[in-house]
Scaffold this motif. Structure first.
Motif, PDB file in Angstrom:
ATOM      1  N   GLY A  12       0.793  -1.234   0.000  1.00 35.26           N
ATOM      2  CA  GLY A  12       0.000   0.000   0.000  1.00 35.26           C
ATOM      3  C   GLY A  12       0.821   1.278   0.000  1.00 35.26           C
ATOM      4  O   GLY A  12       0.277   2.371  -0.047  1.00 35.26           O
ATOM      5  N   GLY A  13       2.145   1.153   0.056  1.00 36.28           N
ATOM      6  CA  GLY A  13       2.995   2.346   0.097  1.00 36.28           C
ATOM      7  C   GLY A  13       3.002   3.097  -1.223  1.00 36.28           C
ATOM      8  O   GLY A  13       3.008   4.326  -1.245  1.00 36.28           O
ATOM      9  N   CYS A  14       3.016   2.343  -2.334  1.00 34.12           N
ATOM     10  CA  CYS A  14       3.061   2.977  -3.655  1.00 34.12           C
ATOM     11  C   CYS A  14       1.703   2.896  -4.329  1.00 34.12           C
ATOM     12  O   CYS A  14       1.223   1.810  -4.650  1.00 34.12           O
ATOM     13  CB  CYS A  14       4.099   2.287  -4.538  1.00 34.12           C
ATOM     14  SG  CYS A  14       5.763   2.592  -4.006  1.00 34.12           S
ATOM     15  N   ARG A  15       1.125   4.022  -4.566  1.00 31.08           N
ATOM     16  CA  ARG A  15      -0.206   4.067  -5.174  1.00 31.08           C
ATOM     17  C   ARG A  15      -0.103   3.850  -6.687  1.00 31.08           C
ATOM     18  O   ARG A  15      -1.019   3.369  -7.323  1.00 31.08           O
ATOM     19  CB  ARG A  15      -0.770   5.443  -4.868  1.00 31.08           C
ATOM     20  CG  ARG A  15      -2.140   5.735  -5.348  1.00 31.08           C
ATOM     21  CD  ARG A  15      -3.148   5.270  -4.317  1.00 31.08           C
ATOM     22  NE  ARG A  15      -4.489   5.607  -4.735  1.00 31.08           N
ATOM     23  CZ  ARG A  15      -5.108   6.721  -4.370  1.00 31.08           C
ATOM     24  NH1 ARG A  15      -4.506   7.588  -3.605  1.00 31.08           N
ATOM     25  NH2 ARG A  15      -6.329   6.952  -4.768  1.00 31.08           N
ATOM     26  N   TYR A  16       1.045   4.228  -7.252  1.00 25.17           N
ATOM     27  CA  TYR A  16       1.135   4.294  -8.712  1.00 25.17           C
ATOM     28  C   TYR A  16       2.090   3.282  -9.344  1.00 25.17           C
ATOM     29  O   TYR A  16       2.727   3.591 -10.339  1.00 25.17           O
ATOM     30  CB  TYR A  16       1.530   5.713  -9.138  1.00 25.17           C
ATOM     31  CG  TYR A  16       0.553   6.760  -8.662  1.00 25.17           C
ATOM     32  CD1 TYR A  16      -0.819   6.596  -8.864  1.00 25.17           C
ATOM     33  CD2 TYR A  16       0.993   7.895  -8.014  1.00 25.17           C
ATOM     34  CE1 TYR A  16      -1.717   7.544  -8.420  1.00 25.17           C
ATOM     35  CE2 TYR A  16       0.094   8.851  -7.564  1.00 25.17           C
ATOM     36  CZ  TYR A  16      -1.260   8.670  -7.767  1.00 25.17           C
ATOM     37  OH  TYR A  16      -2.139   9.606  -7.326  1.00 25.17           O
ATOM     38  N   THR A  17       2.217   2.079  -8.723  1.00 26.26           N
ATOM     39  CA  THR A  17       3.049   1.071  -9.399  1.00 26.26           C
ATOM     40  C   THR A  17       2.327   0.693 -10.689  1.00 26.26           C
ATOM     41  O   THR A  17       1.105   0.560 -10.714  1.00 26.26           O
ATOM     42  CB  THR A  17       3.245  -0.206  -8.562  1.00 26.26           C
ATOM     43  OG1 THR A  17       2.150  -0.324  -7.695  1.00 26.26           O
ATOM     44  CG2 THR A  17       4.531  -0.205  -7.809  1.00 26.26           C
ATOM     45  N   ILE A  46       8.113  19.555 -10.752  1.00 27.82           N
ATOM     46  CA  ILE A  46       9.472  19.147 -11.141  1.00 27.82           C
ATOM     47  C   ILE A  46       9.640  17.670 -10.773  1.00 27.82           C
ATOM     48  O   ILE A  46       9.611  17.305  -9.596  1.00 27.82           O
ATOM     49  CB  ILE A  46      10.549  20.005 -10.432  1.00 27.82           C
ATOM     50  CG1 ILE A  46      10.303  21.493 -10.722  1.00 27.82           C
ATOM     51  CG2 ILE A  46      11.954  19.567 -10.862  1.00 27.82           C
ATOM     52  CD1 ILE A  46      11.200  22.435  -9.954  1.00 27.82           C
ATOM     53  N   GLY A  47       9.778  16.829 -11.801  1.00 28.21           N
ATOM     54  CA  GLY A  47       9.905  15.391 -11.576  1.00 28.21           C
ATOM     55  C   GLY A  47      11.349  14.944 -11.548  1.00 28.21           C
ATOM     56  O   GLY A  47      12.275  15.747 -11.662  1.00 28.21           O
ATOM     57  N   MET A  48      11.542  13.622 -11.408  1.00 23.07           N
ATOM     58  CA  MET A  48      12.906  13.063 -11.373  1.00 23.07           C
ATOM     59  C   MET A  48      13.280  12.498 -12.736  1.00 23.07           C
ATOM     60  O   MET A  48      12.409  12.054 -13.489  1.00 23.07           O
ATOM     61  CB  MET A  48      12.986  11.930 -10.359  1.00 23.07           C
ATOM     62  CG  MET A  48      12.901  12.362  -8.924  1.00 23.07           C
ATOM     63  SD  MET A  48      13.267  10.985  -7.822  1.00 23.07           S
ATOM     64  CE  MET A  48      15.062  11.029  -7.781  1.00 23.07           C
ATOM     65  N   ARG A  49      14.586  12.471 -13.005  1.00 19.56           N
ATOM     66  CA  ARG A  49      15.020  11.869 -14.259  1.00 19.56           C
ATOM     67  C   ARG A  49      14.893  10.343 -14.143  1.00 19.56           C
ATOM     68  O   ARG A  49      14.421   9.676 -15.033  1.00 19.56           O
ATOM     69  CB  ARG A  49      16.462  12.271 -14.517  1.00 19.56           C
ATOM     70  CG  ARG A  49      16.784  12.246 -15.988  1.00 19.56           C
ATOM     71  CD  ARG A  49      18.152  12.759 -16.268  1.00 19.56           C
ATOM     72  NE  ARG A  49      18.238  14.206 -16.226  1.00 19.56           N
ATOM     73  CZ  ARG A  49      19.389  14.851 -16.240  1.00 19.56           C
ATOM     74  NH1 ARG A  49      20.522  14.208 -16.263  1.00 19.56           N
ATOM     75  NH2 ARG A  49      19.411  16.164 -16.224  1.00 19.56           N
ATOM     76  N   TYR A  50      15.310   9.796 -13.002  1.00 19.60           N
ATOM     77  CA  TYR A  50      15.204   8.348 -12.776  1.00 19.60           C
ATOM     78  C   TYR A  50      14.500   8.142 -11.433  1.00 19.60           C
ATOM     79  O   TYR A  50      15.131   8.239 -10.369  1.00 19.60           O
ATOM     80  CB  TYR A  50      16.602   7.710 -12.771  1.00 19.60           C
ATOM     81  CG  TYR A  50      16.541   6.214 -12.635  1.00 19.60           C
ATOM     82  CD1 TYR A  50      16.087   5.421 -13.682  1.00 19.60           C
ATOM     83  CD2 TYR A  50      16.930   5.582 -11.453  1.00 19.60           C
ATOM     84  CE1 TYR A  50      16.005   4.045 -13.548  1.00 19.60           C
ATOM     85  CE2 TYR A  50      16.857   4.206 -11.322  1.00 19.60           C
ATOM     86  CZ  TYR A  50      16.403   3.447 -12.377  1.00 19.60           C
ATOM     87  OH  TYR A  50      16.316   2.083 -12.234  1.00 19.60           O
ATOM     88  N   PRO A  51      13.194   7.891 -11.466  1.00 18.02           N
ATOM     89  CA  PRO A  51      12.418   7.958 -10.223  1.00 18.02           C
ATOM     90  C   PRO A  51      12.415   6.685  -9.371  1.00 18.02           C
ATOM     91  O   PRO A  51      11.441   6.416  -8.675  1.00 18.02           O
ATOM     92  CB  PRO A  51      11.014   8.269 -10.739  1.00 18.02           C
ATOM     93  CG  PRO A  51      10.964   7.613 -12.073  1.00 18.02           C
ATOM     94  CD  PRO A  51      12.352   7.629 -12.631  1.00 18.02           C
ATOM     95  N   THR A 368       4.428   7.102  -5.112  1.00 15.10           N
ATOM     96  CA  THR A 368       3.456   7.245  -4.021  1.00 15.10           C
ATOM     97  C   THR A 368       2.552   8.431  -4.377  1.00 15.10           C
ATOM     98  O   THR A 368       2.834   9.156  -5.327  1.00 15.10           O
ATOM     99  CB  THR A 368       4.149   7.562  -2.678  1.00 15.10           C
ATOM    100  OG1 THR A 368       4.536   8.945  -2.681  1.00 15.10           O
ATOM    101  CG2 THR A 368       5.383   6.705  -2.462  1.00 15.10           C
ATOM    102  N   ASP A 369       1.493   8.609  -3.577  1.00 11.61           N
ATOM    103  CA  ASP A 369       0.614   9.737  -3.907  1.00 11.61           C
ATOM    104  C   ASP A 369       0.970  11.012  -3.136  1.00 11.61           C
ATOM    105  O   ASP A 369       0.217  11.964  -3.108  1.00 11.61           O
ATOM    106  CB  ASP A 369      -0.864   9.367  -3.708  1.00 11.61           C
ATOM    107  CG  ASP A 369      -1.132   8.813  -2.335  1.00 11.61           C
ATOM    108  OD1 ASP A 369      -0.180   8.749  -1.522  1.00 11.61           O
ATOM    109  OD2 ASP A 369      -2.280   8.422  -2.062  1.00 11.61           O
TER     110      ASP A 369
END
Ligand code: SAH
Length: 410
Positions: A12-17, A46-51, A368-369
């Motif tokens: 449940g930690g990652c909402r967007y797998t 601003i997102g990450m290049r390698y998340p 995650t959200d």
């Protein structure tokens, strides 16, 4: 990029797998706009290049499954059932490797995981933190009891397999609590803390001190916060909810002086040491509740040109924000890890003399959200009607003169 996690549903930690990263950013952008758009334009996130594998702190709970096998991982969302995690997509890979080693070693040392129901057993949690820039690694073994049979040999064996570990701390947590760390700790190996670098400063981090978990995005976030503060070197600055003093220290290079306030005593101790280590002399730290502290500052009519605030997820308090209004800094830079409480606090502060100038989301927690946001608020300048009707005659003359000149230019 790996995007499939076999325990995603249970953990449940990652909402967007399974959701492509650009889509995740789109969802977060929309959410920020829904919650904060009424205060002003929300800049592009601003997102990450390698998340992936960005979490520099990994905590694993230890227990047993129904068959009696030792398991370690995270608690299933909202419960105390442990979900065995073999590989996590967002946690630092070295930290995960060390936790797997601890799990393997338990059997040979006949060490039992702690059982919350019976109060028997030993190992409750393992926390591993890595300074991404320095490579220093801290391992905290959280025990449910203060007796650690063969403790020295266990730590020796762990260090033999992982000589890259810089320090090992044994923490005792005998309470029935969902908090990971207890209050007592003993250094087993090394200095008892690690050091990491952010924005050109070195930071000492103790086991219980808060430290941002995504160092790449943290540098972006802090640089934005300091940019928003518009410092010229003459300002008196407050860094509220300062943790180990990170934002304040980055800002101190561009300000006249900085005062930091923080509730956690260990973090304040780290902050003071950090200032010394970085030879920053125009910064001071106080331990206490940020709200109480600001009320006191306001009562003493202290000078504050810029206030940074970075409260926990619950957000700030009306007491704090009312004191900000009294202190009346020109700029307020609000760093938030929860847009819901941020929105609530902006509602209050924009009704109390401030206006939102910039809203910048930064994705600190891919998959995650959660979303981090930095907001610049400036003090609303009083209108002509609010000003005192009669200023000093010399001031009036000056204004009149300027008005004339402006008219001439027009
Ligand atoms: N600005 C720091 C810490 C942010 S996390 C950084 O970027 O690293 C929020 C911090 O607020 C934590 O260190 C927490 O211990 C502290 N905190 C929580 N409640 C507080 C309160 N009432 N008064 C002061 N600090 C508080």
């Amino acid at each position: 990029m790996p995007s499939v996690c076999v325990v995603a549903k249970k953990c449940g930690g990652c909402r967007y797998t399974g959701v492509p990263y650009p889509e995740q950013l789109e969802i977060k952008q929309k959410n920020e706009e829904e919650l904060l758009g009424r205060f002003g334009k929300v800049e592009r996130i601003i997102g990450m290049r390698y998340p992936c594998f960005y979490r520099n702190k990994v905590t694993a709970a230890f227990g047993k499954d129904k068959k009696g096998n030792i398991i370690c991982g995270t608690y299933s969302e909202g419960t105390h059932y442990i979900v065995q995690v073999d590989k996590c997509l967002i946690e630092d890979e070295k930290c995960q490797e060390i936790i797997r080693t601890v799990k393997k070693l338990l059997k040979g040392f006949k060490m039992e995981p702690f059982n919350e129901d019976t109060g028997k057993g030993l190992l409750r949690h393992v926390l591993v933190r890595r300074g991404i820039k320095t490579g220093e690694i801290m391992v905290v073994l959280v025990l449910g009891t203060h007796v650690f049979p063969s403790g020295n040999n266990f730590v020796k064996e762990l260090l033999k397999i992982h000589p890259e570990i810089s320090t090992v701390v044994v923490n005792i947590n005998e309470k029935r609590t969902s908090m990971v760390l207890g209050e007592r700790e003993k250094i087993s190996y090394g200095k008892g803390y690690i050091t990491d670098e952010l924005c050109g400063c070195r930071f000492r981090i103790s086991p219980s001190s808060f430290y941002q978990i995504n160092p790449i995005q943290t540098e972006i976030l802090y640089n934005k916060a300091v940019e928003f503060a518009g410092l010229s070197g003459k300002e008196s600055v407050i860094d509220a909810y300062c943790g180990i003093g990170t934002i304040g220290m980055v800002a101190a290079k561009h300000a006249k002086n900085v005062i930091g306030v923080e509730l956690n005593g260990n973090a304040v101790r780290d902050a003071r040491m950090n200032a010394k280590e970085n030879k920053i002399e125009n910064i001071e730290f106080f331990k206490g509740d940020a709200g109480d502290f600001m009320v006191k500052m306001a009562a003493e009519k202290a000078k504050a040109d810029v206030v940074f605030m970075d409260p926990p997820r619950a957000g700030s308090t009306e007491e704090f924000l009312t004191a900000v209004k009294t202190l009346s800094p020109k700029r307020l830079v609000y760093v938030s890890c929860n847009p819901v409480t941020l929105s609530r606090d902006l509602e209050f502060i924009t009704k109390n003399g401030y206006e939102v100038k910039k809203i910048q989301p930064v994705d600190m927690f891919p998959f995650t959200d959660h979303c981090e946001t930095v907001v610049l608020l400036t003090r609303k300048e009083k209108t002509g009607f609010d000003k005192k009707p009669f200023g000093k005659s010399s001031e009036r003359k000056k204004t009149d003169y300027r008005k004339k000149k402006d008219m001439q230019r027009a």
